[in-house]
Motif scaffolding. Structure first.
Motif, PDB file in Angstrom:
ATOM      1  N   THR A 175       0.704  -1.334   0.080  1.00 61.41           N
ATOM      2  CA  THR A 175      -0.046  -0.088   0.133  1.00 61.41           C
ATOM      3  C   THR A 175       0.804   1.297   0.040  1.00 61.41           C
ATOM      4  O   THR A 175       2.179   1.120   0.130  1.00 61.41           O
ATOM      5  CB  THR A 175      -0.957  -0.019   1.391  1.00 61.41           C
ATOM      6  OG1 THR A 175      -0.297   0.200   2.430  1.00 61.41           O
ATOM      7  CG2 THR A 175      -1.885  -1.348   1.259  1.00 61.41           C
ATOM      8  N   GLY A 176       0.504   2.509  -0.077  1.00 64.93           N
ATOM      9  CA  GLY A 176       0.938   3.483   0.193  1.00 64.93           C
ATOM     10  C   GLY A 176       1.902   3.817   1.316  1.00 64.93           C
ATOM     11  O   GLY A 176       2.904   4.537   1.556  1.00 64.93           O
ATOM     12  N   SER A 177       1.451   3.234   2.261  1.00 65.63           N
ATOM     13  CA  SER A 177       1.969   3.229   3.701  1.00 65.63           C
ATOM     14  C   SER A 177       2.410   2.101   4.329  1.00 65.63           C
ATOM     15  O   SER A 177       2.661   2.084   5.627  1.00 65.63           O
ATOM     16  CB  SER A 177       1.048   4.120   4.730  1.00 65.63           C
ATOM     17  OG  SER A 177      -0.098   3.319   4.841  1.00 65.63           O
ATOM     18  N   LYS A 231      -6.071  -8.507   9.295  1.00 58.98           N
ATOM     19  CA  LYS A 231      -6.979  -7.278   8.946  1.00 58.98           C
ATOM     20  C   LYS A 231      -6.264  -5.954   9.277  1.00 58.98           C
ATOM     21  O   LYS A 231      -6.737  -5.033   8.633  1.00 58.98           O
ATOM     22  CB  LYS A 231      -8.123  -7.487   9.937  1.00 58.98           C
ATOM     23  CG  LYS A 231      -7.891  -7.211  11.269  1.00 58.98           C
ATOM     24  CD  LYS A 231      -9.161  -7.213  12.245  1.00 58.98           C
ATOM     25  CE  LYS A 231      -8.764  -7.030  13.683  1.00 58.98           C
ATOM     26  NZ  LYS A 231      -9.996  -7.177  14.500  1.00 58.98           N
ATOM     27  N   HIS A 232      -5.066  -5.943   9.834  1.00 64.02           N
ATOM     28  CA  HIS A 232      -4.464  -4.763  10.005  1.00 64.02           C
ATOM     29  C   HIS A 232      -3.152  -4.431   9.002  1.00 64.02           C
ATOM     30  O   HIS A 232      -2.563  -5.593   8.608  1.00 64.02           O
ATOM     31  CB  HIS A 232      -3.806  -4.591  11.243  1.00 64.02           C
ATOM     32  CG  HIS A 232      -4.740  -4.661  12.440  1.00 64.02           C
ATOM     33  ND1 HIS A 232      -5.634  -3.780  12.728  1.00 64.02           N
ATOM     34  CD2 HIS A 232      -5.169  -5.797  13.189  1.00 64.02           C
ATOM     35  CE1 HIS A 232      -6.607  -3.988  13.667  1.00 64.02           C
ATOM     36  NE2 HIS A 232      -6.251  -5.282  14.049  1.00 64.02           N
ATOM     37  N   GLU A 233      -3.028  -3.210   8.613  1.00 63.94           N
ATOM     38  CA  GLU A 233      -1.739  -2.942   7.722  1.00 63.94           C
ATOM     39  C   GLU A 233      -0.473  -3.017   8.605  1.00 63.94           C
ATOM     40  O   GLU A 233      -0.507  -2.463   9.614  1.00 63.94           O
ATOM     41  CB  GLU A 233      -2.136  -1.606   7.078  1.00 63.94           C
ATOM     42  CG  GLU A 233      -0.699  -1.296   6.177  1.00 63.94           C
ATOM     43  CD  GLU A 233      -1.106  -0.047   5.838  1.00 63.94           C
ATOM     44  OE1 GLU A 233      -1.521   0.242   4.560  1.00 63.94           O
ATOM     45  OE2 GLU A 233      -0.913   1.106   6.462  1.00 63.94           O
ATOM     46  N   ILE A 234       0.353  -3.530   7.940  1.00 68.33           N
ATOM     47  CA  ILE A 234       2.051  -3.564   8.776  1.00 68.33           C
ATOM     48  C   ILE A 234       2.608  -2.465   8.106  1.00 68.33           C
ATOM     49  O   ILE A 234       2.752  -2.503   6.793  1.00 68.33           O
ATOM     50  CB  ILE A 234       2.531  -4.993   8.459  1.00 68.33           C
ATOM     51  CG1 ILE A 234       1.574  -6.218   8.966  1.00 68.33           C
ATOM     52  CG2 ILE A 234       3.963  -5.120   8.953  1.00 68.33           C
ATOM     53  CD1 ILE A 234       2.009  -7.486   8.637  1.00 68.33           C
ATOM     54  N   GLN A 235       2.875  -1.508   9.031  1.00 69.19           N
ATOM     55  CA  GLN A 235       3.509  -0.281   8.372  1.00 69.19           C
ATOM     56  C   GLN A 235       5.010  -0.397   8.261  1.00 69.19           C
ATOM     57  O   GLN A 235       5.640   0.177   7.471  1.00 69.19           O
ATOM     58  CB  GLN A 235       3.166   0.921   8.928  1.00 69.19           C
ATOM     59  CG  GLN A 235       1.590   1.257   8.929  1.00 69.19           C
ATOM     60  CD  GLN A 235       1.165   2.356   9.554  1.00 69.19           C
ATOM     61  OE1 GLN A 235       1.905   3.061  10.435  1.00 69.19           O
ATOM     62  NE2 GLN A 235      -0.064   2.792   9.498  1.00 69.19           N
ATOM     63  N   ASP A 236       5.445  -1.009   9.119  1.00 72.61           N
ATOM     64  CA  ASP A 236       7.051  -1.295   9.327  1.00 72.61           C
ATOM     65  C   ASP A 236       7.414  -2.740   8.886  1.00 72.61           C
ATOM     66  O   ASP A 236       7.780  -3.482   9.681  1.00 72.61           O
ATOM     67  CB  ASP A 236       7.750  -0.757  10.724  1.00 72.61           C
ATOM     68  CG  ASP A 236       9.272  -0.828  10.751  1.00 72.61           C
ATOM     69  OD1 ASP A 236       9.607  -0.688   9.734  1.00 72.61           O
ATOM     70  OD2 ASP A 236       9.650  -0.954  11.700  1.00 72.61           O
ATOM     71  N   ASP A 254       4.658  -8.542  12.005  1.00 67.41           N
ATOM     72  CA  ASP A 254       5.822  -8.030  11.175  1.00 67.41           C
ATOM     73  C   ASP A 254       5.790  -9.288   9.953  1.00 67.41           C
ATOM     74  O   ASP A 254       4.967 -10.031   9.942  1.00 67.41           O
ATOM     75  CB  ASP A 254       7.220  -8.489  11.889  1.00 67.41           C
ATOM     76  CG  ASP A 254       7.489  -7.648  13.084  1.00 67.41           C
ATOM     77  OD1 ASP A 254       7.203  -6.466  12.979  1.00 67.41           O
ATOM     78  OD2 ASP A 254       7.829  -8.150  14.233  1.00 67.41           O
ATOM     79  N   ALA A 255       6.577  -8.586   8.924  1.00 67.99           N
ATOM     80  CA  ALA A 255       6.374  -9.554   7.636  1.00 67.99           C
ATOM     81  C   ALA A 255       7.942  -9.293   6.866  1.00 67.99           C
ATOM     82  O   ALA A 255       8.225  -8.031   6.941  1.00 67.99           O
ATOM     83  CB  ALA A 255       5.080  -9.344   6.928  1.00 67.99           C
ATOM     84  N   ILE A 256       8.080 -10.258   6.102  1.00 68.52           N
ATOM     85  CA  ILE A 256       9.064 -10.052   5.270  1.00 68.52           C
ATOM     86  C   ILE A 256       8.662 -10.168   3.874  1.00 68.52           C
ATOM     87  O   ILE A 256       8.155 -11.375   3.566  1.00 68.52           O
ATOM     88  CB  ILE A 256      10.351 -11.122   5.420  1.00 68.52           C
ATOM     89  CG1 ILE A 256      10.896 -10.916   6.753  1.00 68.52           C
ATOM     90  CG2 ILE A 256      11.412 -11.136   4.344  1.00 68.52           C
ATOM     91  CD1 ILE A 256      12.013 -12.078   7.220  1.00 68.52           C
ATOM     92  N   VAL A 257       8.670  -9.278   2.964  1.00 67.14           N
ATOM     93  CA  VAL A 257       8.336  -9.345   1.581  1.00 67.14           C
ATOM     94  C   VAL A 257       9.424 -10.187   1.037  1.00 67.14           C
ATOM     95  O   VAL A 257      10.487  -9.721   0.811  1.00 67.14           O
ATOM     96  CB  VAL A 257       8.054  -8.037   1.196  1.00 67.14           C
ATOM     97  CG1 VAL A 257       7.646  -8.154  -0.568  1.00 67.14           C
ATOM     98  CG2 VAL A 257       6.925  -7.369   1.695  1.00 67.14           C
ATOM     99  N   LEU A 258       9.020 -11.241   0.138  1.00 75.95           N
ATOM    100  CA  LEU A 258      10.084 -12.016  -0.517  1.00 75.95           C
ATOM    101  C   LEU A 258      10.219 -11.597  -2.122  1.00 75.95           C
ATOM    102  O   LEU A 258      11.197 -11.826  -2.408  1.00 75.95           O
ATOM    103  CB  LEU A 258       9.625 -13.546  -0.387  1.00 75.95           C
ATOM    104  CG  LEU A 258       9.479 -14.021   1.072  1.00 75.95           C
ATOM    105  CD1 LEU A 258       9.028 -15.485   0.906  1.00 75.95           C
ATOM    106  CD2 LEU A 258      10.931 -14.013   1.758  1.00 75.95           C
ATOM    107  N   CYS A 259       9.222 -11.456  -2.653  1.00 77.94           N
ATOM    108  CA  CYS A 259       9.070 -11.069  -3.882  1.00 77.94           C
ATOM    109  C   CYS A 259       7.746 -10.631  -4.404  1.00 77.94           C
ATOM    110  O   CYS A 259       6.785 -10.555  -3.946  1.00 77.94           O
ATOM    111  CB  CYS A 259       9.447 -12.343  -4.756  1.00 77.94           C
ATOM    112  SG  CYS A 259       8.252 -13.859  -4.612  1.00 77.94           S
ATOM    113  N   ARG A 260       7.724  -9.915  -5.664  1.00 78.97           N
ATOM    114  CA  ARG A 260       6.228  -9.530  -6.313  1.00 78.97           C
ATOM    115  C   ARG A 260       5.986 -10.648  -7.123  1.00 78.97           C
ATOM    116  O   ARG A 260       6.533 -11.842  -7.695  1.00 78.97           O
ATOM    117  CB  ARG A 260       6.677  -8.405  -7.227  1.00 78.97           C
ATOM    118  CG  ARG A 260       5.465  -7.938  -7.694  1.00 78.97           C
ATOM    119  CD  ARG A 260       5.513  -6.708  -8.545  1.00 78.97           C
ATOM    120  NE  ARG A 260       6.710  -6.682  -9.551  1.00 78.97           N
ATOM    121  CZ  ARG A 260       6.389  -6.432 -10.840  1.00 78.97           C
ATOM    122  NH1 ARG A 260       5.438  -5.829 -11.128  1.00 78.97           N
ATOM    123  NH2 ARG A 260       7.389  -6.596 -11.552  1.00 78.97           N
TER     124      ARG A 260
END
Length: 133
Positions: free
Chosen positions: A36-38, A46-51, A121-127
């Motif tokens: 997302t933008g933030s 249900k919640h956005e993870i900002q960091d 927390d989350a780790i983005v692995l790839c698109r």
């Protein structure tokens, strides 16, 4: 018929314990989300993870022998004249050590993420993209 509140509590505790045990035994499960933008919004949380974290890929960049066709402008010959035109550029195989591939994401990108700490927390692995494209 009267519902026994102690039996309902026991069933609830047993189900929660079984769920936590299954999570511990199977390990972390990657899931889809959207940048997302933030922050990052996981599909099942249900919640956005900002960091959030982003995976980097350190290693050695190896390029094969390669030929490209392109244009040349702004070069000068030995007499000081301009050199322009089309040409073929040949590159020899090369290897560059200590490179890092850092992926960049834009709002709206669908990603594969590994949630940690209960989804806080989350780790983005790839698109991820459509395989039909």
């Amino acid at each position: 018929m009267t519902i026994d509140p102690y039996a309902a509590l026991a069933v609830s505790l047993r189900e929660n314990a079984a769920k936590k045990a299954a999570e511990a035994l199977t390990g972390a499960t990657a899931e889809l989300g959207t940048v997302t933008g933030s922050g990052l919004k996981l599909d099942s949380f249900k919640h956005e993870i900002q960091d959030y974290l982003v995976a980097e890929f350190p290693g050695t960049l190896k390029l094969p022998e390669l030929k490209l066709v392109g244009g040349v402008r702004g070069l000068r010959d030995s007499g000081g004249g301009n050199v322009e035109g089309q040409g073929e550029f040949a590159f020899e195989p090369s290897e560059t050590k200590e490179t890092v591939l850092t992926l960049k994401y834009q709002p709206g990108d669908r990603v594969l993420a590994l949630p940690l700490n209960g989804g806080n927390d989350a780790i983005v692995l790839c698109r991820v993209v459509s395989g039909n494209g």
